[in-house]
Enzyme design. Sequence first.
Site, PDB file in Angstrom:
ATOM      1  N   ARG A  15      73.421 -21.031  40.437  1.00 30.54           N
ATOM      2  CA  ARG A  15      74.798 -21.340  41.030  1.00 30.54           C
ATOM      3  C   ARG A  15      74.837 -23.057  41.566  1.00 30.54           C
ATOM      4  O   ARG A  15      75.911 -23.275  41.721  1.00 30.54           O
ATOM      5  CB  ARG A  15      74.871 -20.430  42.281  1.00 30.54           C
ATOM      6  CG  ARG A  15      75.083 -18.798  41.918  1.00 30.54           C
ATOM      7  CD  ARG A  15      75.048 -17.963  43.201  1.00 30.54           C
ATOM      8  NE  ARG A  15      75.632 -18.471  44.334  1.00 30.54           N
ATOM      9  CZ  ARG A  15      75.793 -18.074  45.493  1.00 30.54           C
ATOM     10  NH1 ARG A  15      74.847 -17.284  45.959  1.00 30.54           N
ATOM     11  NH2 ARG A  15      76.548 -18.387  46.468  1.00 30.54           N
ATOM     12  N   GLY A  78      60.662 -11.740  40.723  1.00 32.91           N
ATOM     13  CA  GLY A  78      60.870 -11.498  42.156  1.00 32.91           C
ATOM     14  C   GLY A  78      59.979 -12.247  42.889  1.00 32.91           C
ATOM     15  O   GLY A  78      58.826 -12.992  42.580  1.00 32.91           O
TER      16      GLY A  78
END
Length: 456
Positions: A15, A78
């Site tokens: 992002r 993760g």
Amino acid sequence: MYNCAIILAAGEGKRMKSATPKVLHKVCGKEMVNIVIDVVKKAQIDDINLVVGTGLEKVKKATELQNIQYSIQEKQLGTGHAVICAKNFLKGKKGTVAIFTGDAPLIKDDTIKKLINFHNEGGYSAVILTSLVDNPYGYGRIIREENGNVSKIVEHKDCTEEELKVNEINSSMYCFDIESLVDSLDKIHNNNAQGEYYLTDVIEILKKSGKKIGALPIPFEETLGVNSREQLAEAARIMRKRVNKNHMENGVTLIDPCTTYIDLNVKIGNDTIIYPQNVIQGSTEIGKNCILYPGSRIEDSIIKEGTIVQSSVILESKIGENTTVGPFAYIRPESVIGNSVRIGDFVEVKKSTIADKTKVSHLTYIGDAEVGSGCNFGCGTVVVNYDGKKKNKTIIGDNSFIGCNTNLVSPVKVNDNTYIAAGSTITDEVPEGSLAIARARQVNKEGWIYKKGLNK
């Protein structure tokens, strides 16, 4: 009690839309990951492991002076997987490990100390840093038992109607008993839609084995992570407010803190006054009783006591005491300017030394020069330091007077106690005590205008 820390810094940060790894984006002049490392060290934890992945060479280079260890997470699977990648760092250790993220730069060292103490004194196997928020939408909820210990962490999408009312959320920062953590890492799995290993699963594993889990609420702003440019700006706003508050508490006057930009490593003496729209960057040091009028940028420079700067740029240079700079001066890198010097409007100084009590009042360029004390530069003086191939040096002695519109063609030496006539182009050494005149004698051609038919 032995304490260590793991900082997770392997994320890509899509992002951010940047070629720079997310954790290397800067807040108040310092990479986020280096801010976190510094805060952890300030909390008296020196054994630190950084988990790197995306852009690992860039991250290592940016943190190479921090004296830390590295683990590599080649695939981002993760948070649990990231800690698994650091198992070699934890191997054989007994004590406490705190886990932070390299994109959450607002955590404070006092908070880290409280976390470690709360964990150790409470006899917990794990402690979660949490926050109480008015709108917990989207966050994992902390569900507590009647005795205050943690029962479980429930992701928002999995919450019951009653659990949705809980406003205590997970910050994704933790403290673990090392042996309990290592044992639990072998038991987590990736049987989920994302196919990732989550560190929150360790909490569930420890709880099922009868371990004691605690939670320590902290201000929400300390937990804020940066995943976008908007969040980066918000983190910078909060950090800048902290930095400015600290300077004001130490005796610096900021006329308008909201429009004053000061980097984390800047040092400022008390009774200095800083007006709006100043940008002070890098490792700049500003002494006591200085005045920074509006509109300056100062980077990696030293400004001594009592100096006044107005609407100017100062880069990687040193300015002495009781000197004035500006308005609209440009001090370029490797310049050293003495005490009680006057650097006036539209003066540019490049890689030069200027001794005490010299005046360079306006419209002058000094490059690659050594200037003595007590000199005076007339308007329009140029040190001609570049011959088209290389830079050359000019030496100007003490108490020299340089007339207006003088060109000093380097390499050249002007000795002590000399005068240069206005409009001169100096190419040869000027002896001590001399007046140098290097210009053509004026000739008036009477009637020339009329002969050429140029009269109007």
